[in-house]
Scaffold this motif. Structure first.
Motif, PDB file in Angstrom:
ATOM      1  N   MET A 267      28.909 -13.119 -10.208  1.00 56.12           N
ATOM      2  CA  MET A 267      30.232 -13.182  -9.080  1.00 56.12           C
ATOM      3  C   MET A 267      31.166 -12.350  -9.984  1.00 56.12           C
ATOM      4  SD  MET A 267      31.572 -16.210  -6.774  1.00 56.12           S
ATOM      5  CE  MET A 267      32.850 -16.521  -8.054  1.00 56.12           C
ATOM      6  N   SER A 268      31.122 -11.969 -11.030  1.00 56.19           N
ATOM      7  CA  SER A 268      31.833 -11.111 -12.045  1.00 56.19           C
ATOM      8  C   SER A 268      32.437  -9.729 -11.329  1.00 56.19           C
ATOM      9  CB  SER A 268      31.468 -11.069 -13.571  1.00 56.19           C
ATOM     10  OG  SER A 268      30.426 -10.597 -13.407  1.00 56.19           O
ATOM     11  N   ASP A 269      31.596  -9.268 -10.590  1.00 55.35           N
ATOM     12  CA  ASP A 269      31.983  -8.259  -9.947  1.00 55.35           C
ATOM     13  C   ASP A 269      32.581  -8.027  -8.560  1.00 55.35           C
ATOM     14  OD1 ASP A 269      29.782  -9.007  -8.732  1.00 55.35           O
ATOM     15  OD2 ASP A 269      28.584  -7.136  -8.678  1.00 55.35           O
ATOM     16  N   THR A 270      33.038  -9.235  -7.934  1.00 51.28           N
ATOM     17  CA  THR A 270      33.888  -9.472  -6.911  1.00 51.28           C
ATOM     18  C   THR A 270      35.262  -8.685  -6.888  1.00 51.28           C
ATOM     19  OG1 THR A 270      34.689 -11.404  -7.293  1.00 51.28           O
ATOM     20  CG2 THR A 270      32.534 -11.616  -6.264  1.00 51.28           C
ATOM     21  N   LEU A 271      35.744  -8.291  -5.799  1.00 51.09           N
ATOM     22  CA  LEU A 271      36.958  -7.845  -5.728  1.00 51.09           C
ATOM     23  C   LEU A 271      37.905  -8.882  -6.307  1.00 51.09           C
ATOM     24  CD1 LEU A 271      38.773  -5.540  -4.575  1.00 51.09           C
ATOM     25  CD2 LEU A 271      39.043  -7.228  -2.501  1.00 51.09           C
ATOM     26  N   PHE A 272      37.921  -9.926  -5.887  1.00 45.68           N
ATOM     27  CA  PHE A 272      38.928 -10.966  -6.618  1.00 45.68           C
ATOM     28  C   PHE A 272      38.759 -11.215  -8.007  1.00 45.68           C
ATOM     29  CE2 PHE A 272      39.376 -13.274  -2.453  1.00 45.68           C
ATOM     30  CZ  PHE A 272      39.902 -12.312  -1.709  1.00 45.68           C
TER      31      PHE A 272
ATOM     32  N   LYS B 154      37.777  -8.633 -10.120  1.00 47.41           N
ATOM     33  CA  LYS B 154      38.574  -7.526 -10.668  1.00 47.41           C
ATOM     34  C   LYS B 154      40.068  -7.779 -10.420  1.00 47.41           C
ATOM     35  CE  LYS B 154      34.462  -4.725  -9.809  1.00 47.41           C
ATOM     36  NZ  LYS B 154      33.835  -3.606  -8.852  1.00 47.41           N
ATOM     37  N   ILE B 155      40.547  -8.250  -9.703  1.00 47.76           N
ATOM     38  CA  ILE B 155      41.996  -8.504  -9.594  1.00 47.76           C
ATOM     39  C   ILE B 155      42.197  -9.331 -10.669  1.00 47.76           C
ATOM     40  CG2 ILE B 155      43.757  -9.625  -8.188  1.00 47.76           C
ATOM     41  CD1 ILE B 155      42.347  -8.444  -5.717  1.00 47.76           C
ATOM     42  N   ILE B 156      41.601 -10.521 -10.847  1.00 45.03           N
ATOM     43  CA  ILE B 156      41.861 -11.589 -12.007  1.00 45.03           C
ATOM     44  C   ILE B 156      41.904 -10.625 -13.448  1.00 45.03           C
ATOM     45  CG2 ILE B 156      41.034 -13.563 -13.242  1.00 45.03           C
ATOM     46  CD1 ILE B 156      40.024 -14.576 -10.338  1.00 45.03           C
ATOM     47  N   ASN B 157      40.906 -10.045 -13.386  1.00 41.10           N
ATOM     48  CA  ASN B 157      40.631  -9.222 -14.664  1.00 41.10           C
ATOM     49  C   ASN B 157      41.745  -8.034 -14.798  1.00 41.10           C
ATOM     50  OD1 ASN B 157      38.777 -11.075 -15.615  1.00 41.10           O
ATOM     51  ND2 ASN B 157      37.318  -9.965 -14.557  1.00 41.10           N
ATOM     52  N   ARG B 158      42.312  -7.844 -13.781  1.00 40.66           N
ATOM     53  CA  ARG B 158      43.578  -6.713 -13.974  1.00 40.66           C
ATOM     54  C   ARG B 158      42.711  -5.309 -13.538  1.00 40.66           C
ATOM     55  NH1 ARG B 158      45.921 -11.080 -13.607  1.00 40.66           N
ATOM     56  NH2 ARG B 158      47.944 -11.381 -13.860  1.00 40.66           N
TER      57      ARG B 158
END
Length: 113
Positions: A1-6, A8-12
Motif C-alpha cells: 500500500m506504500s504506492d497509493t495516492l494517499f 504519496k501525499i503523506i510522504n510529500r
C-alpha cells in the motif's frame, strides 16, 4: 500500500492542500470537492479499508472522527457537517487507504447516495 495516492501525499511526493497534520493523521482538501467544504482525513498508518482495521486501530479511528469534527468547526461548519467513509469498491472506494470525507456547506439529503 506504500504506492497509493494517499501514501504519496503523506510522504510529500504529491502536493496537497493540507489543513491539519499530527503524529497519526493528515487532513487535506479534496481535489474534486462535492461540497463547499470537502476535506479528507487519512491515517498515516496504511489500512486499506475499514473492514480490515483491527481492534488495535480503535483509538486511531476515533482520533480521525474527533479530528474531523475539529476541522469542521475550524472551517466554520461545526454546526452541520457530514462524515462518510466508503468500504470497498462496491461502496465507491477508489483509493485503498482508509479516508474519512468531511463535508459541509450545503444541504445533505437522506438517505445518501
Amino acid at each position: 500500500m506504500s504506492d497509493t495516492l494517499f501514501a504519496k501525499i503523506i510522504n510529500r511526493e504529491i502536493e496537497a492542500d493540507i489543513v491539519h497534520e499530527d503524529d497519526t493523521v493528515l487532513a487535506f482538501r479534496d481535489i474534486a470537492p462535492q461540497a463547499p467544504m470537502h476535506i479528507l482525513v487519512i491515517p498515516k498508518k496504511p489500512i486499506d479499508m475499514l473492514a480490515n482495521a483491527g481492534a488495535d486501530d480503535q483509538a486511531l479511528l476515533g482520533h480521525m472522527m474527533l479530528t474531523a469534527a475539529r476541522i469542521a468547526a475550524d472551517e466554520g461548519y461545526g454546526d452541520g457537517f457530514r462524515l462518510a467513509m466508503n468500504n470497498g469498491e462496491k461502496a465507491g472506494q477508489s483509493v485503498f487507504h482508509i479516508h474519512l470525507h468531511v463535508l459541509g456547506g450545503r444541504a445533505f439529503d437522506w438517505p445518501p447516495g
